[in-house]
Every structure is written in structure tokens, then in C-alpha cells.
Design a protein around this motif. Structure first.
Motif, short mmCIF file in Angstrom:
data_model
loop_
_atom_site.label_atom_id
_atom_site.label_comp_id
_atom_site.label_asym_id
_atom_site.label_seq_id
_atom_site.Cartn_x
_atom_site.Cartn_y
_atom_site.Cartn_z
N VAL A 130 -16.46 -4.55 10.41
CA VAL A 130 -15.77 -5.40 9.83
C VAL A 130 -14.31 -4.56 10.14
N ALA B 65 -9.88 -2.16 6.94
CA ALA B 65 -10.07 -1.26 5.78
C ALA B 65 -8.62 -0.87 4.73
N SER C 17 -9.58 -2.99 -0.38
CA SER C 17 -10.56 -3.93 0.12
C SER C 17 -9.99 -3.60 1.55
N VAL C 18 -11.42 -4.83 2.29
CA VAL C 18 -11.81 -5.06 3.34
C VAL C 18 -12.02 -6.10 3.77
N GLU C 19 -11.69 -6.28 5.29
CA GLU C 19 -11.77 -7.25 5.95
C GLU C 19 -12.63 -7.63 6.75
N THR D 224 -9.15 -11.53 -4.64
CA THR D 224 -9.78 -12.11 -3.69
C THR D 224 -8.59 -12.48 -2.92
N SER D 225 -8.05 -11.55 -2.48
CA SER D 225 -6.70 -12.20 -1.54
C SER D 225 -6.70 -13.58 -0.71
N ALA E 274 -10.12 -11.37 2.72
CA ALA E 274 -10.29 -9.91 2.60
C ALA E 274 -11.59 -9.84 1.64
#
Lengths: 114, 333
Positions: A26, A29, A109-111, B27-28, B32
Motif C-alpha cells: 500500500v 491511503a 481510497s488507497v493506492e 475508481t479514480s 487508486a
């Protein structure tokens, strides 16, 4: 401090997400934390490295979305800004309001790095 | 579908949120993944689980919160004495260390389980769940959870209780609601305790405490009590009896109740089932007791008025005729 508990819950959520998405790591966030949530973003930032150490979220960046304190007046209908300690209507001054924003405590959201 | 908070994201529909084709706007860019989940989701699920246990046995569960030393345990002792033979009570105590509070409750002949949190400044739903292995719910009318003395952290954690009761002792200052808004906003009932000291502490004006409480948009009742002298206790006991009856009626109707103000969730879930008419009729008869009458209509609200026993009262009616917002019909968001 309860921010550590919240951070541990966050790290658990991130680990679950990473597993479900088959991600290796991750990297970021995004959180939405309102002043009325009882959680202080700065304290979350400080606690996060400890809570995330040696997890898939180790080194992830935490970003915060601003959530202003806003109330809707039940009497006059206006929606106005308010102070956390005083949630009265900014238009007519009545106390019978409903909080419409400001108590969020959300993982937005998370990346992920796959 | 509520797209605001993700409250309706379940295992059954989660793929819609995660599938860019199905929900492209969710979903961007940049890979992400949109989550929109409460940070305390795991705690909240455990709390819901606890609440199911409580409802299964029709037990009313109250979460008592306050600063350390504001009289939570003393109030419980007086309550147990007053309801002996009338209501079956158990207590879960939360403290950083010692069994002292649980021992005081046990001395009254009531089952008490002590949770020692070590360094944790609050109880969470998991701790309460573990404690339930030591407290039989069968045959109970009311379970009190005495949270760790702290006006900050406990407010953020749902335990599965039906009501939050927040104590404010007169030695603490009447501006506490403004200083700790998250805590006092979460209160379904505010108890001004140690009323026997009101004469000695002229800095504390119950009216100012109530004003500060109302300024948090909280329509909940406020009662002024002294567990020591018994002043105001009858009104607190009537509130409690009415809540016990309301809980049994809810369970019979297949409904449950969460504390009126939930951290975060409530605002986002308030798709306005609220039809609220709030009337305040402050009656000042001048003396120590300040009442505020909860017409916060859960059905079966037989909230008996018991004035006239302690002399004169100062009344404040906050009639929250909230037809729908008291119930949690477990709607799907």
C-alpha cells in the motif's frame, strides 16, 4: 491515545484490501476525518509508522481530506458552518440543528503497488 | 444505493465497487482503489454483534461515560440499592488498573466483571465481547458498562449499547460540554452529578451546563442528581425504568436501537427519517434539581413523572418528538 487503536484498525483494513487486490504494497491511503469524529489527524500521522511497521502498509503516505463542520437548521432550513463546540445555526442562531458534515472517520481510497 | 459513505458495501456487492467497468466513476485515476469504509468498521461490526446478544436477551445496555471521579460507580451503587427486587442488574467495569470498582459493585450483591485495559484509554467492542463470557445475560433487565473515566476517547467506540449516559459532576465546571463536544454530543442523557455540592460551588450553574449541551444540538434530557443525598435520583430511576420497558417493547417488536448520535455513521445514514418537533419549556422553580423530560418517543415510553418528592424543581422540557429517528430498523442504507 485512541489514535493508536484507530491506526491499528486502519492497518488491518489496508492489509485486507491489499490481500483482496493481490497487491504487494500500500503506497498511500486517503482518509476523511472530521473534527467531530474525536480523532486528531496529526496524532494518526504520528501513530501510523508504529502501527504499520513491517506490514504491507509500511511506508505508506497518509493523506487527509478536509471535512468541515456543517449544520442544517431544523427551524430555518439554512446550512451553515459551525464550530465543534457550538453547533448552532449560523443564520438564525437556533440550536436545533443536524450535523451534515464534520464527524466523518472514513478510509476514502488507497493506492496499491501490484 | 448510498454512494456517500459505503454503508451498503457488502460482500455480495463489493465487486461492483472494485470493478472499474461496473463502477467506472468509483475508481479514480492512478490505480487508486476507492474504499469508503469506516475506519472503525471492525469495531462497529463487533458492536453490532454484541447488540444482537443483548437484544436476544432483551437486556437494556447503557454506556456510562464521564471524567474520572465524577461519580459513575457511586451512581451505580445508589441505583442498585434503589432497584433491589425490582430490576436485575449487572455491571461491566472499565479501568486501566485494579478491581476496586467491580469490588464495590459486588459488595452490593450484583455481578460485576472488571475489564482492566492496562494502558488503553477506552473500552472497545472486542473488550466488551470478551467480558460477556463472564456475565450471564439470561434474566437481566439492565447491563451497565462503566467506561474508562475519560471525556475523549470512549466517545469514538460503539460497544453495542443502546444508550449513552454522560455524567458531568458539578466540580468539573459547567462549560465541559463545549470543551468536549464529541463526548457530550454522543450523550442520550446528561446527568449533572454531585448536586449536593451545588451550594458550595457557586461557579457551576446547571443552566449554563444545559445551554452548552443544547449548543451541541443535543435535544437529550438532562437530570441533576446526587447519589449521596438522593436528590433527583427518583427522576433518574424513572428514566431507567422507562428505558427498560422500551427495550423490552423494541425486542418484542423485532427492533433495536443504537445511541442517537453515532460517530460519523448517523449523519451519513440519516436519510431523514426524522420528524422532529422540539419544544423547550424551561420551568424554573428555583433550587437544586434540574429536569428535562425526554419525550424522545420510543414507543412504550411510560416515562413516569415523579416530581414533588424532592421539593421544588427547575424543569426543562426538551420534547424531542422524534417519530422515526429513535429506531434502527436495520435498513440497508
Amino acid at each position: 491515545m485512541h489514535e493508536l487503536s484507530v491506526c491499528q484498525a486502519l492497518v488491518d483494513q489496508l492489509a485486507d484490501l491489499a490481500r483482496r487486490e493481490a497487491a504487494q504494497r500500500v503506497t498511500a491511503a486517503v482518509l476523511r476525518v472530521g473534527p467531530m469524529s474525536g480523532i486528531v489527524p496529526d496524532l494518526l500521522l504520528h501513530a501510523f509508522p508504529f502501527a504499520s511497521a513491517e506490514t504491507v502498509a509500511d511506508g505508506a503516505e497518509l493523506r487527509f481530506e478536509h471535512a468541515p463542520v456543517r449544520v442544517a437548521c431544523r427551524r430555518c432550513g439554512a446550512e451553515t458552518d459551525a464550530e465543534p463546540g457550538r453547533l448552532v445555526c449560523g443564520a438564525c442562531g437556533d440550536w436545533q440543528t443536524r450535523l451534515v458534515s464534520g464527524d466523518e472517520l472514513l478510509l476514502v481510497s488507497v493506492e496499491l503497488e501490484r | 444505493m448510498c454512494n456517500t459513505c459505503g454503508c451498503n458495501v457488502t460482500d455480495a456487492n463489493r465487486h461492483l465497487l472494485d470493478d472499474p467497468a461496473a463502477q467506472a466513476h468509483e475508481t479514480s485515476a492512478g490505480g487508486a482503489v476507492v474504499v469508503l469504509q469506516r475506519l472503525l468498521d471492525a469495531n462497529d461490526r463487533e458492536a453490532a454483534h454484541n447488540r444482537e446478544h443483548f437484544d436476544e436477551h432483551a437486556v437494556l445496555v447503557l454506556n456510562l461515560m464521564s471524567s474520572p471521579g465524577s461519580g459513575k460507580t457511586r451512581l451505580l451503587e445508589a441505583t442498585i440499592d434503589a432497584l433491589r427486587g425490582e430490576a436485575r442488574i449487572a455491571v461491566i467495569e472499565g479501568d486501566l488498573e485494579t478491581e476496586n470498582d467491580a469490588d464495590r459493585i459486588r459488595a452490593k450483591g450484583v455481578v460485576a466483571h472488571q475489564i482492566t485495559t492496562g494502558t488503553a484509554c477506552h473500552l472497545d467492542a472486542h473488550m466488551v465481547h470478551d467480558a460477556l463470557h463472564h456475565v450471564a445475560l439470561e434474566g437481566l433487565d439492565v447491563l451497565f458498562i462503566e467506561n474508562v473515566g475519560n471525556l475523549v476517547c470512549p466517545a469514538s467506540f460503539d460497544l453495542g449499547q443502546h444508550r449513552n449516559v454522560t455524567l458531568l459532576s458539578v466540580t468539573e465546571g459547567d462549560d465541559k460540554p463545549a470543551k468536549y463536544p464529541v463526548m457530550f454530543r454522543a450523550a442520550d442523557l446528561m446527568l449533572i452529578t454531585k448536586a449536593d455540592l451545588l451550594g458550595a460551588i457557586e461557579e457551576f450553574a446547571p443552566e449554563r451546563a444545559i445551554r452548552a449541551f443544547r449548543d451541541l444540538a443535543n435535544p437529550g434530557p438532562v437530570l441533576t442528581v446526587s447519589a449521596k443525598t438522593g436528590v433527583g435520583l427518583a427522576t433518574w430511576l424513572d428514566w431507567l425504568r422507562a428505558e427498560i420497558r422500551a427495550q423490552k417493547a423494541r425486542v418484542a417488536a423485532g427492533e433495536t436501537l443504537r445511541p442517537k448520535v453515532q460517530p460519523e455513521g448517523a449523519a451519513l445514514h440519516a436519510h431523514d427519517h426524522e420528524h422532529t418537533h422540539l419544544h423547550e419549556h424551561p420551568h424554573t422553580h428555583g433550587d437544586g434539581v434540574t429536569h428535562s423530560h425526554p419525550h424522545s418517543h420510543t414507543h412504550a415510553h411510560g416515562h413516569a413523572h415523579s416530581h414533588g418528592h424532592e421539593g421544588e424543581h427547575r424543569h426543562e422540557h426538551a420534547d424531542g418528538h422524534a417519530a422515526g429517528d429513535d429506531h434502527d430498523h436495520a435498513h440497508g442504507g
